[in-house]
Design a protein around this motif. Sequence first.
Motif, short mmCIF file in Angstrom:
data_model
loop_
_atom_site.label_atom_id
_atom_site.label_comp_id
_atom_site.label_asym_id
_atom_site.label_seq_id
_atom_site.Cartn_x
_atom_site.Cartn_y
_atom_site.Cartn_z
N SER A 167 0.83 -1.21 0.00
CA SER A 167 0.00 0.00 0.00
C SER A 167 0.86 1.26 0.00
O SER A 167 0.38 2.35 -0.25
CB SER A 167 -0.90 0.00 1.23
OG SER A 167 -0.09 -0.03 2.40
N GLU A 168 2.17 1.09 0.31
CA GLU A 168 3.05 2.28 0.41
C GLU A 168 3.79 2.58 -0.90
O GLU A 168 4.63 3.47 -0.93
CB GLU A 168 4.05 2.08 1.56
CG GLU A 168 3.37 2.19 2.92
CD GLU A 168 4.32 2.01 4.10
OE1 GLU A 168 5.28 1.23 3.99
OE2 GLU A 168 4.08 2.64 5.14
N VAL A 169 3.42 1.85 -1.97
CA VAL A 169 4.14 2.06 -3.24
C VAL A 169 3.93 3.49 -3.74
O VAL A 169 4.78 4.05 -4.43
CB VAL A 169 3.72 1.01 -4.30
CG1 VAL A 169 2.32 1.27 -4.85
CG2 VAL A 169 4.74 0.96 -5.43
N ILE A 186 13.72 2.42 -1.03
CA ILE A 186 13.59 1.42 0.03
C ILE A 186 13.03 2.12 1.27
O ILE A 186 13.48 3.21 1.64
CB ILE A 186 14.96 0.78 0.36
CG1 ILE A 186 15.46 -0.02 -0.84
CG2 ILE A 186 14.84 -0.11 1.59
CD1 ILE A 186 16.78 -0.76 -0.60
N HIS A 187 12.06 1.46 1.87
CA HIS A 187 11.48 1.99 3.12
C HIS A 187 11.62 0.92 4.19
O HIS A 187 11.45 -0.27 3.93
CB HIS A 187 10.01 2.34 2.90
CG HIS A 187 9.24 2.47 4.16
ND1 HIS A 187 9.55 3.42 5.11
CD2 HIS A 187 8.19 1.77 4.65
CE1 HIS A 187 8.71 3.29 6.14
NE2 HIS A 187 7.88 2.29 5.89
N GLY A 188 11.97 1.35 5.39
CA GLY A 188 12.06 0.41 6.52
C GLY A 188 11.91 1.14 7.83
O GLY A 188 11.66 2.36 7.86
N HIS A 189 12.03 0.40 8.90
CA HIS A 189 11.88 0.96 10.26
C HIS A 189 13.13 0.65 11.08
O HIS A 189 13.02 0.06 12.16
CB HIS A 189 10.65 0.37 10.96
CG HIS A 189 9.41 0.37 10.12
ND1 HIS A 189 8.50 -0.67 10.13
CD2 HIS A 189 8.93 1.28 9.23
CE1 HIS A 189 7.51 -0.39 9.29
NE2 HIS A 189 7.75 0.78 8.73
N PRO A 190 14.34 1.01 10.61
CA PRO A 190 15.53 0.72 11.42
C PRO A 190 15.42 1.46 12.76
O PRO A 190 15.09 2.65 12.78
CB PRO A 190 16.68 1.29 10.58
CG PRO A 190 16.10 1.62 9.25
CD PRO A 190 14.64 1.81 9.44
N ASN A 249 7.29 9.58 13.29
CA ASN A 249 6.50 8.52 13.93
C ASN A 249 6.33 7.28 13.07
O ASN A 249 5.34 6.55 13.19
CB ASN A 249 5.10 9.04 14.33
CG ASN A 249 5.21 10.24 15.24
OD1 ASN A 249 5.28 11.36 14.79
ND2 ASN A 249 5.29 9.98 16.54
N HIS A 250 7.27 7.04 12.15
CA HIS A 250 7.09 5.92 11.23
C HIS A 250 8.40 5.22 10.89
O HIS A 250 8.65 4.12 11.34
CB HIS A 250 6.37 6.42 9.97
CG HIS A 250 6.07 5.36 8.97
ND1 HIS A 250 5.44 5.60 7.78
CD2 HIS A 250 6.35 4.03 8.96
CE1 HIS A 250 5.33 4.48 7.10
NE2 HIS A 250 5.87 3.52 7.80
N GLY A 251 9.28 5.83 10.11
CA GLY A 251 10.51 5.14 9.70
C GLY A 251 11.35 5.97 8.76
O GLY A 251 11.43 7.19 8.90
ZN LIG Z 1 6.44 1.58 7.15
#
Ligand SMILES: [Zn+2]
Length: 371
Positions: A167-169, A186-190, A249-251
């Motif tokens: 859904s985040e594309v 690239i998306h992540g939550h490091p 509040n996300h990544g």
């Molecule tokens: Zn995310």
Amino acid sequence: MPTIITEKDLLEMQKKGESLDTLPAGALLTPSAKDLLSSLGKAPTGAPARPGSSAKPKNGDTYQVPPLPDFEYRWKKGGDPVGNKAIQAFFHSPEIVTLKNRMVDIGRRMWNRNFVDGNGGNITIRVGDNMVLCTPTLISKGYMTPDDICLVDLDGKQLAGTRPRTSEVNTHIAIMKATPEAKSCIHGHPPHSTAYAVASVTPPSCLCSEAEVFLGEIGMVPYETPGSSEVAERVAKIAPDHCSILLENHGVIVWGKDVEDAYWKIENTETACQTIWIASQLNGGQLHSIGGRKMQDIIAIRKQLGMSDKRDGLKECELCDNSEFRPGVTCEVRGPEEAATGDIPPDERDPEAEKVVQMVTDTIMQRLKNA
Ligand SMILES: [Zn+2]
């Protein structure tokens, strides 16, 4: 990272009696190093090596410098496949399967490094004027197979794949539309970078040289619901100036010229955030700044590597302004000795401040003597 030669390195080489005519092939020279070579009447020979260029060792043999590996996917403009049959054939072609495998590999590396949790994170690669490969929704990025990868158009409409797309594309696509050089996101939550995003603290600049060279200034966007058009709009607005962006509040979301390049950027971001956090616990929270003058060298290196920097042209004193960094950390340490001999030129020093520094130093020295 290529060898970087500074003015100090050249002076050291001179001191040791080494010739400045044979600098390593592919080495990058800082502007002050180039100035020194010019003043000595030598051409700056350490420019980036061109693929296949040769360097001659003393024995007369010629060594062919290998070209740099290049993973950037280049499609033919106006050549996107038309119709479902052609799109499916393209989606299963060997070149696209190679990219799917690379995405699976990056997903595993992200999961191993704790950059993603649960089904979080997503990876995209642009493969046409109107085509983007993306990871599916609701899957652990550590356990994907090439068959899980999807294909969407630049409106986010799914064109191929057996699983529904992330859904985040839309956020990734917004970056690609705003920044054509962004061929992969690239998306992540490091955890460390995300901690800065949760605390709404932009990581201070002029501290970690590796991050400064390869990321430039890390950006931050205010919180919006993940996957919403609002977050896509906010990220797209600053993406041309920031290849690494913290989402409050996300990544984190990063972009690069290929998926490996984007992955390096999320690693660089996480390492910088972790390092700054640890360093801020040391030395009473005093962090040593690279300083405006040396930062100009770093910006010049970025330009040599083909990366623009919105800070190019800023004055030295404006480059390392970290006044908004809030966890009680001072980012500039300048002792009296450094002030006297360091990178503030004598004509820019404040005589009143110098006097006060000298007075404080004398008092401390006197007290130490009396102790
Ligand atoms: Zn995310």
